[in-house]
Design an enzyme around this catalytic site. Structure first.
Site, PDB file in Angstrom:
ATOM      1  N   THR A  28       0.826  -1.225   0.000  1.00  0.00           N
ATOM      2  CA  THR A  28       0.000   0.000   0.000  1.00  0.00           C
ATOM      3  C   THR A  28       0.856   1.269   0.000  1.00  0.00           C
ATOM      4  OG1 THR A  28      -0.214  -0.133   2.408  1.00  0.00           O
ATOM      5  CG2 THR A  28      -2.057  -0.973   1.129  1.00  0.00           C
ATOM      6  N   HIS A 119      -0.088 -16.070  -5.517  1.00  0.00           N
ATOM      7  CA  HIS A 119      -1.295 -15.717  -6.277  1.00  0.00           C
ATOM      8  C   HIS A 119      -0.941 -15.271  -7.701  1.00  0.00           C
ATOM      9  CE1 HIS A 119      -3.921 -15.077  -2.414  1.00  0.00           C
ATOM     10  NE2 HIS A 119      -3.682 -16.345  -2.676  1.00  0.00           N
ATOM     11  N   CYS A 148      -4.216 -19.434 -31.110  1.00  0.00           N
ATOM     12  CA  CYS A 148      -5.387 -20.329 -31.102  1.00  0.00           C
ATOM     13  C   CYS A 148      -6.721 -19.582 -30.990  1.00  0.00           C
ATOM     14  CB  CYS A 148      -5.255 -21.324 -29.945  1.00  0.00           C
ATOM     15  SG  CYS A 148      -5.559 -20.574 -28.340  1.00  0.00           S
ATOM     16  N   SER A 187      -4.617  -9.700   5.915  1.00  0.00           N
ATOM     17  CA  SER A 187      -5.748  -9.931   6.817  1.00  0.00           C
ATOM     18  C   SER A 187      -5.861 -11.421   7.151  1.00  0.00           C
ATOM     19  CB  SER A 187      -7.047  -9.468   6.151  1.00  0.00           C
ATOM     20  OG  SER A 187      -7.258 -10.212   4.956  1.00  0.00           O
TER      21      SER A 187
HETATM   22  P1  OAD Z   1      -6.105  -7.624   2.659  1.00  0.00           P
HETATM   23  O1  OAD Z   1      -6.510  -6.347   2.002  1.00  0.00           O
HETATM   24  O2  OAD Z   1      -7.162  -8.605   2.967  1.00  0.00           O
HETATM   25  O3  OAD Z   1      -5.316  -7.299   4.008  1.00  0.00           O
HETATM   26  C1  OAD Z   1      -4.303  -6.332   4.043  1.00  0.00           C
HETATM   27  C2  OAD Z   1      -3.977  -6.026   5.486  1.00  0.00           C
HETATM   28  O4  OAD Z   1      -2.856  -5.165   5.502  1.00  0.00           O
HETATM   29  C3  OAD Z   1      -5.107  -5.294   6.229  1.00  0.00           C
HETATM   30  O5  OAD Z   1      -5.235  -5.840   7.527  1.00  0.00           O
HETATM   31  C4  OAD Z   1      -4.610  -3.846   6.272  1.00  0.00           C
HETATM   32  O6  OAD Z   1      -5.090  -3.140   7.409  1.00  0.00           O
HETATM   33  C5  OAD Z   1      -3.115  -4.064   6.359  1.00  0.00           C
HETATM   34  N1  OAD Z   1      -2.305  -2.924   5.845  1.00  0.00           N
HETATM   35  C6  OAD Z   1      -2.640  -2.024   4.909  1.00  0.00           C
HETATM   36  N2  OAD Z   1      -1.626  -1.173   4.693  1.00  0.00           N
HETATM   37  C7  OAD Z   1      -0.627  -1.531   5.540  1.00  0.00           C
HETATM   38  C8  OAD Z   1       0.677  -1.032   5.799  1.00  0.00           C
HETATM   39  N3  OAD Z   1       1.169   0.015   5.151  1.00  0.00           N
HETATM   40  N4  OAD Z   1       1.430  -1.661   6.727  1.00  0.00           N
HETATM   41  C9  OAD Z   1       0.934  -2.731   7.425  1.00  0.00           C
HETATM   42  N5  OAD Z   1      -0.287  -3.243   7.222  1.00  0.00           N
HETATM   43  C10 OAD Z   1      -1.068  -2.661   6.286  1.00  0.00           C
HETATM   44  O7  OAD Z   1      -4.963  -8.253   1.730  1.00  0.00           O
HETATM   45  P2  OAD Z   1      -4.451  -9.765   1.668  1.00  0.00           P
HETATM   46  O8  OAD Z   1      -4.541 -10.401   3.002  1.00  0.00           O
HETATM   47  O9  OAD Z   1      -3.138  -9.736   0.988  1.00  0.00           O
HETATM   48  O10 OAD Z   1      -6.320 -12.673  -3.690  1.00  0.00           O
HETATM   49  O11 OAD Z   1      -5.521 -10.390   0.704  1.00  0.00           O
HETATM   50  C11 OAD Z   1      -5.400 -11.725   0.348  1.00  0.00           C
HETATM   51  C12 OAD Z   1      -5.975 -11.961  -1.021  1.00  0.00           C
HETATM   52  O12 OAD Z   1      -7.316 -11.467  -1.078  1.00  0.00           O
HETATM   53  C13 OAD Z   1      -5.304 -11.229  -2.148  1.00  0.00           C
HETATM   54  O13 OAD Z   1      -4.058 -11.809  -2.558  1.00  0.00           O
HETATM   55  C14 OAD Z   1      -6.324 -11.320  -3.226  1.00  0.00           C
HETATM   56  C15 OAD Z   1      -7.577 -11.014  -2.435  1.00  0.00           C
HETATM   57  O14 OAD Z   1      -8.697 -11.639  -2.847  1.00  0.00           O
HETATM   58  C16 OAD Z   1      -6.771 -12.968  -4.915  1.00  0.00           C
HETATM   59  O15 OAD Z   1      -7.168 -12.135  -5.712  1.00  0.00           O
HETATM   60  C17 OAD Z   1      -6.689 -14.425  -5.220  1.00  0.00           C
END
Ligand code: OAD
Length: 238
Positions: A28, A119, A148, A187
């Site tokens: 982010t 992913h 194709c 998350s």
């Molecule tokens: P999420 O958006 O679910 O979680 C991101 C987490 O990082 C949240 O708890 C935020 O509060 C936290 N966060 C944001 N900015 C931050 C920062 N600068 N420092 C520390 N923490 C911060 O993202 P993921 O868990 O990665 O998959 O999501 C998992 C998957 O959900 C993704 O890879 C995607 C999505 O569906 C697919 O598309 C298959």
């Protein structure tokens, strides 16, 4: 926060096999929105209506619009100091590998060598039918596969699809061997990656800017922004 970062530095110095697992919160601060954080993507869009294999087959226009928007948003993005410091720690032998859920490739861009993209990678465009690799611009222009005639897609894992076997197996085996797992910016809501922190017999540390439910299992939690925490951690490791 300072004392917790010092504690993490101590854990790293005493560990032999450190693995890092990252999620969207790692990116982010490079201006890529996360999914479920305060400004997350999925606040406005339900992932199951767009990022899934049924939409790809049944509503390609919607699928194409969503991924074109994401690809365009990534033009010009760069890793931040946190990504660069993780690469530096790997080159110093302090971390072994990074498993990531992120698809923008920032760890690789930052110079990390052992990166498991669980992913996939959004810029690896391929034909869904014959797997031929093509240029991003062919996808953006909504072209068909020149070999194709099949539909083009980014190399990301969609809901309803398997994770890339090689990346998953390597990440799992590294995490099973780890004596310290550092989880950054996720998350932990998405299966199966959310199972990985339970696969280590070592210590577990979470760096996240919010303390979500379901993260009680960690030995140490550092609530803060990834970039700031990693910068301070690096100072403590010098
Ligand atoms: P999420 O958006 O679910 O979680 C991101 C987490 O990082 C949240 O708890 C935020 O509060 C936290 N966060 C944001 N900015 C931050 C920062 N600068 N420092 C520390 N923490 C911060 O993202 P993921 O868990 O990665 O998959 O999501 C998992 C998957 O959900 C993704 O890879 C995607 C999505 O569906 C697919 O598309 C298959």
């Amino acid at each position: 926060m300072k004392s917790k970062i010092m504690e993490l530095a101590r854990l790293i110095k005493n560990a032999d096999h450190v693995v890092v697992l990252t999620g969207a919160g790692m990116d982010t601060e490079s201006n890529i929105p996360d999914f479920r954080g305060k400004e997350g993507w999925w606040k406005n869009i339900d992932p199951r209506t767009v990022a899934n294999i049924e939409t790809f087959h049944e509503n390609y226009s919607l699928f194409h619009e969503f991924y074109s928007m994401r690809l365009k948003m990534l033009e010009g993005i760069k890793p931040h100091t946190g990504h660069l410091l993780l690469a530096e720690l790997e080159s110093k032998g302090m971390i072994k590998s990074i498993a990531t859920q992120n698809v923008a490739g920032l760890h690789v861009m930052a110079g990390s060598r052992k990166v498991y993209e669980l992913h996939g990678n959004i810029r690896s465009i391929r034909c869904n039918r014959c797997s031929r690799e093509v240029d991003v611009k062919d996808f953006l222009n909504k072209e068909k596969c020149k070999s194709c005639g099949g539909p083009l897609r980014p190399g990301v894992v969609l809901f309803g699809e398997m994770l890339p076997t090689e990346a998953w197996d390597s990440a799992l085996s590294d995490i099973e061997r780890s004596d310290l797992l550092i989880v950054i910016g996720t998350s932990l809501e998405v299966y199966p990656v959310n199972q990985l922190p339970m696969m280590t017999k070592g210590k577990t540390v979470l760096i996240n800017n919010e303390d979500r439910g379901g993260t009680g299992m960690f030995d140490l939690k550092i609530i803060g922004n990834a970039r700031e925490v990693l910068e301070e951690l690096y100072e403590n490791l010098r």
